[in-house]
Write an enzyme that holds these catalytic residues in place. Structure first.
Site, PDB file in Angstrom:
ATOM      1  N   VAL A  63       0.831  -1.209   0.000  1.00  0.00           N
ATOM      2  CA  VAL A  63       0.000   0.000   0.000  1.00  0.00           C
ATOM      3  C   VAL A  63       0.869   1.265   0.000  1.00  0.00           C
ATOM      4  O   VAL A  63       0.655   2.179  -0.817  1.00  0.00           O
ATOM      5  CB  VAL A  63      -0.955   0.008   1.224  1.00  0.00           C
ATOM      6  CG1 VAL A  63      -1.800   1.282   1.226  1.00  0.00           C
ATOM      7  CG2 VAL A  63      -1.844  -1.229   1.219  1.00  0.00           C
TER       8      VAL A  63
ATOM      9  N   VAL B 149      -6.476  20.376  -2.535  1.00  0.00           N
ATOM     10  CA  VAL B 149      -6.273  20.670  -1.113  1.00  0.00           C
ATOM     11  C   VAL B 149      -6.175  22.184  -0.877  1.00  0.00           C
ATOM     12  O   VAL B 149      -6.595  22.692   0.160  1.00  0.00           O
ATOM     13  CB  VAL B 149      -4.982  19.965  -0.617  1.00  0.00           C
ATOM     14  CG1 VAL B 149      -4.573  20.439   0.768  1.00  0.00           C
ATOM     15  CG2 VAL B 149      -5.164  18.443  -0.614  1.00  0.00           C
TER      16      VAL B 149
ATOM     17  N   ILE C 121     -13.241   0.685  -1.260  1.00  0.00           N
ATOM     18  CA  ILE C 121     -14.678   1.002  -1.191  1.00  0.00           C
ATOM     19  C   ILE C 121     -14.960   2.054  -0.119  1.00  0.00           C
ATOM     20  O   ILE C 121     -14.634   1.844   1.047  1.00  0.00           O
ATOM     21  CB  ILE C 121     -15.515  -0.262  -0.879  1.00  0.00           C
ATOM     22  CG1 ILE C 121     -15.157  -1.395  -1.836  1.00  0.00           C
ATOM     23  CG2 ILE C 121     -16.997   0.044  -0.926  1.00  0.00           C
ATOM     24  CD1 ILE C 121     -15.814  -2.723  -1.476  1.00  0.00           C
TER      25      ILE C 121
ATOM     26  N   LYS D 232     -12.736  -6.173  10.632  1.00  0.00           N
ATOM     27  CA  LYS D 232     -13.515  -5.203   9.843  1.00  0.00           C
ATOM     28  C   LYS D 232     -14.944  -5.095  10.378  1.00  0.00           C
ATOM     29  O   LYS D 232     -15.524  -4.006  10.428  1.00  0.00           O
ATOM     30  CB  LYS D 232     -13.511  -5.613   8.375  1.00  0.00           C
ATOM     31  CG  LYS D 232     -12.117  -5.516   7.754  1.00  0.00           C
ATOM     32  CD  LYS D 232     -12.054  -6.271   6.447  1.00  0.00           C
ATOM     33  CE  LYS D 232     -10.681  -6.179   5.792  1.00  0.00           C
ATOM     34  NZ  LYS D 232     -10.549  -7.074   4.645  1.00  0.00           N
TER      35      LYS D 232
ATOM     36  N   GLY E 244      -5.419  -4.689  -2.465  1.00  0.00           N
ATOM     37  CA  GLY E 244      -4.527  -4.356  -3.578  1.00  0.00           C
ATOM     38  C   GLY E 244      -3.894  -3.003  -3.324  1.00  0.00           C
ATOM     39  O   GLY E 244      -4.513  -2.133  -2.684  1.00  0.00           O
TER      40      GLY E 244
HETATM   41  N1  LIG Z   1      -2.322  -4.974   1.039  1.00  0.00           N
HETATM   42  C1  LIG Z   1      -3.612  -4.660   0.924  1.00  0.00           C
HETATM   43  O1  LIG Z   1      -4.255  -4.933  -0.081  1.00  0.00           O
HETATM   44  C2  LIG Z   1      -4.296  -3.922   2.066  1.00  0.00           C
HETATM   45  C3  LIG Z   1      -5.660  -3.587   1.939  1.00  0.00           C
HETATM   46  C4  LIG Z   1      -6.295  -2.875   2.962  1.00  0.00           C
HETATM   47  C5  LIG Z   1      -5.579  -2.531   4.098  1.00  0.00           C
HETATM   48  N2  LIG Z   1      -4.269  -2.915   4.195  1.00  0.00           N
HETATM   49  C6  LIG Z   1      -3.553  -2.539   5.426  1.00  0.00           C
HETATM   50  O2  LIG Z   1      -2.481  -1.676   5.081  1.00  0.00           O
HETATM   51  C7  LIG Z   1      -1.402  -1.882   5.969  1.00  0.00           C
HETATM   52  C8  LIG Z   1      -0.136  -2.183   5.167  1.00  0.00           C
HETATM   53  O3  LIG Z   1      -0.326  -3.340   4.396  1.00  0.00           O
HETATM   54  P1  LIG Z   1       0.697  -3.755   3.251  1.00  0.00           P
HETATM   55  O4  LIG Z   1       0.038  -4.870   2.517  1.00  0.00           O
HETATM   56  O5  LIG Z   1       1.124  -2.544   2.491  1.00  0.00           O
HETATM   57  O6  LIG Z   1       1.920  -4.328   4.115  1.00  0.00           O
HETATM   58  P2  LIG Z   1       3.407  -4.652   3.608  1.00  0.00           P
HETATM   59  O7  LIG Z   1       3.457  -4.806   2.138  1.00  0.00           O
HETATM   60  O8  LIG Z   1       3.885  -5.765   4.476  1.00  0.00           O
HETATM   61  O9  LIG Z   1       4.203  -3.333   3.975  1.00  0.00           O
HETATM   62  C9  LIG Z   1       4.545  -2.987   5.304  1.00  0.00           C
HETATM   63  C10 LIG Z   1       5.572  -1.872   5.263  1.00  0.00           C
HETATM   64  O10 LIG Z   1       5.840  -1.464   6.605  1.00  0.00           O
HETATM   65  C11 LIG Z   1       7.259  -1.405   6.788  1.00  0.00           C
HETATM   66  N3  LIG Z   1       7.555  -1.684   8.182  1.00  0.00           N
HETATM   67  C12 LIG Z   1       7.322  -2.798   8.877  1.00  0.00           C
HETATM   68  N4  LIG Z   1       7.743  -2.666  10.146  1.00  0.00           N
HETATM   69  C13 LIG Z   1       8.269  -1.424  10.243  1.00  0.00           C
HETATM   70  C14 LIG Z   1       8.866  -0.694  11.286  1.00  0.00           C
HETATM   71  N5  LIG Z   1       9.035  -1.221  12.497  1.00  0.00           N
HETATM   72  N6  LIG Z   1       9.289   0.579  11.036  1.00  0.00           N
HETATM   73  C15 LIG Z   1       9.132   1.114   9.789  1.00  0.00           C
HETATM   74  N7  LIG Z   1       8.562   0.453   8.758  1.00  0.00           N
HETATM   75  C16 LIG Z   1       8.147  -0.784   8.987  1.00  0.00           C
HETATM   76  C17 LIG Z   1       7.838  -2.444   5.869  1.00  0.00           C
HETATM   77  O11 LIG Z   1       9.182  -2.110   5.600  1.00  0.00           O
HETATM   78  P3  LIG Z   1      10.104  -2.985   4.610  1.00  0.00           P
HETATM   79  O12 LIG Z   1       9.486  -2.795   3.255  1.00  0.00           O
HETATM   80  O13 LIG Z   1      11.456  -2.394   4.728  1.00  0.00           O
HETATM   81  O14 LIG Z   1       9.977  -4.399   5.107  1.00  0.00           O
HETATM   82  C18 LIG Z   1       6.906  -2.305   4.652  1.00  0.00           C
HETATM   83  O15 LIG Z   1       7.369  -1.302   3.806  1.00  0.00           O
HETATM   84  C19 LIG Z   1      -1.840  -3.005   6.926  1.00  0.00           C
HETATM   85  O16 LIG Z   1      -2.397  -2.444   8.082  1.00  0.00           O
HETATM   86  C20 LIG Z   1      -2.922  -3.716   6.136  1.00  0.00           C
HETATM   87  O17 LIG Z   1      -3.865  -4.373   6.952  1.00  0.00           O
HETATM   88  C21 LIG Z   1      -3.610  -3.582   3.209  1.00  0.00           C
END
Ligand SMILES: NC(=O)c1ccc[n+]([C@@H]2O[C@H](COP(=O)([O-])OP(=O)(O)OC[C@H]3O[C@@H](n4cnc5c(N)ncnc54)[C@H](OP(=O)(O)O)[C@@H]3O)[C@@H](O)[C@H]2O)c1
Length: 429
Positions: free
Chosen positions: A15, A34, A134, A203, A302
């Protein structure tokens, strides 16, 4: 145009990388909307060396997230790290400095939203936490602020919807459909959070809290996953004009004094709008007193779809900061309690493997009636060792149905209770 609004991004994964990309690529449009440029002040990550899905000035990257969120020049902190810690501590540190917060973190909001709301001094927006792209949180919180919501029925997990849809359209077993979902990237290598309903439960807690102006946490949610759904359950549902979906259901009790919040597989009629939600799509169906029935549909996950919701929140909180105001804060005045699952009232589909002899139907019907569960339809299928009774009940409490099922298990003529599934979205009394 006002002075730049500075945005600190925590996380640059699926994300976060798309949020950074859109902030850069759409900078002019966003500034015009903005009334001030949105400037990326820094991006906190875990590993500096990881390849990013966005071109970023390396000087923006840092592993010191705490220093970033406490920088005096930062206005908005966008948390897309996920999980409870360090996300919570970072958000609280940012709030202490008066920053506006945008988060996509359903796990944190469902577990400890209360702490965040209590510490919040500016804005806490989290549109992306439920059903990705959504729009749901703001429609419920703002557009429907003048209405009374009765029920929210949602397909809020794309992985499980994909699996159940494959089982329905191809007759595949749960295991085969899960393997296909994993090979296509719709399911994680460890799919527990999705298939056991944890993701949907988080959720559901967030949606219920907003829809019913009450505080609901993930632990209040009754949760059942889809691992027990068999190909024969799916075929049986199909034969009766139903489809099985993993639903998040938040509903007022009949007397309006409490709410039920649950996640479990359920049969819904094929004519219900949620039945047409295929593959990994999400949809949420809201029933309200004046608005009637509304449905919100789209991509529930996504990078880019979720980033769309995050960007919408960034624009909203940036506008609020410039106007010197803040958006609506948490509304929990109704303070409705979440009732135990046993008090939930719904309909049930029950399949029994039975002995093939006279009097079986009467004995089974007597067990239902002894516990005040009235039968709407009954179908007899197969003969001999394959004899089955398939019953659909009128509305009954979960407690009454459970006692009925315990009683059925004790009967000699019932070889097995093959399946019990709730029936939703069909308002026959
Ligand atoms: N993916 C989806 O489709 C989706 C949809 C809705 C909501 N979400 C929500 O969005 C959030 C992020 O999801 P994601 O899928 O983007 O996760 P992700 O791909 O695992 O990305 C997590 C990011 O956080 C960084 N991170 C982890 N620990 C950290 C720390 N201690 N200090 C600084 N940075 C740190 C990671 O760094 P590195 O890259 O260096 O490892 C990575 O860049 C979650 O809460 C998830 O539930 C995701």
């Amino acid at each position: 145009m006002s002075k730049p609004v500075k945005v600190a991004l925590l996380g640059c994964g699926v994300v976060g990388s798309q949020v950074a990309r859109l902030l850069q690529e759409q900078a002019d449009d966003l500034a015009a909307r903005v009334g001030a440029p949105l400037e990326l002040a820094g991006v906190a990550v875990r590993k500096m060396s990881r390849k990013r899905e966005v071109d970023l000035d390396p000087a923006l990257l840092t592993t010191d997230a705490h220093a970033l969120v406490t920088r005096p020049d930062v206005d908005i902190v966008v948390e897309v790290i996920g999980g409870i810690e360090p996300a919570r501590a970072l958000i609280l540190a940012a709030m202490a400095g008066g920053k506006s917060i945008v988060s996509a973190n359903k796990a944190l909001l469902a577990e400890d939203g209360a702490t965040l709301h209590a510490a919040n001094k500016a804005d806490l927006y989290f549109e992306a936490a439920v059903a990705g792209a959504i729009p749901l949180i703001r429609p419920l919180r703002e557009s429907m602020a003048g209405d009374r919501v009765h029920r929210v029925l949602g397909i809020v997990n794309g992985t499980t919807n994909y699996i159940l849809d494959k089982m329905d359209s191809t007759g595949a077993s749960f295991t085969d459909a899960l393997e296909e979902a994993q090979s296509l990237g719709y399911a994680e290598a460890d799919p527990t959070a999705d298939i056991e309903g944890f993701d949907a439960a988080a959720k559901a807690a967030i949606l219920a809290g907003i829809a019913f102006h009450s505080r609901v946490t993930a632990s209040d949610v009754h949760r059942e996953g889809i691992t027990g759904v068999s190909a024969s359950d799916v075929a049986s549902a199909k034969a009766m004009g139903y489809v099985i979906k993993l639903l998040a259901i938040c509903a007022r009790s009949d007397d309006g004094r409490s709410i039920g919040v649950r996640v479990h597989p359920a049969m819904i009629p094929r004519t219900h709008p949620l039945a047409g939600v295929r593959e990994a799509y999400n949809a949420v169906f809201v029933e309200a007193e004046s608005a009637g029935r509304l449905m919100f549909y789209g991509a529930g996950a996504g990078g880019a779809p979720t980033a769309s919701a995050v960007l919408g929140d960034i624009v909203a909180v940036a506008r609020n900061r410039i106007a010197g105001t803040r958006g609506p804060s948490e509304s929990v005045y109704a303070d409705l309690s979440v009732h135990p699952m046993g008090e939930t009232v719904t309909r049930y589909h029950v399949s029994l493997d039975v002995a093939d002899k006279p009097g079986v139907l009467a004995t089974v019907a007597e067990m239902f009636s002894r516990h005040d569960v009235s039968i709407q339809t009954v179908r007899q299928e197969g003969r001999g060792d394959d004899a089955q009774l398939v019953l659909v009940t009128h509305r009954a409490s979960d407690a009454a149905l459970s006692t009925t099922v315990e009683g059925l298990r004790e009967l000699d003529i019932v070889r097995a209770v093959a399946s019990v599934m709730r029936v939703e979205g069909d308002e026959t009394p």
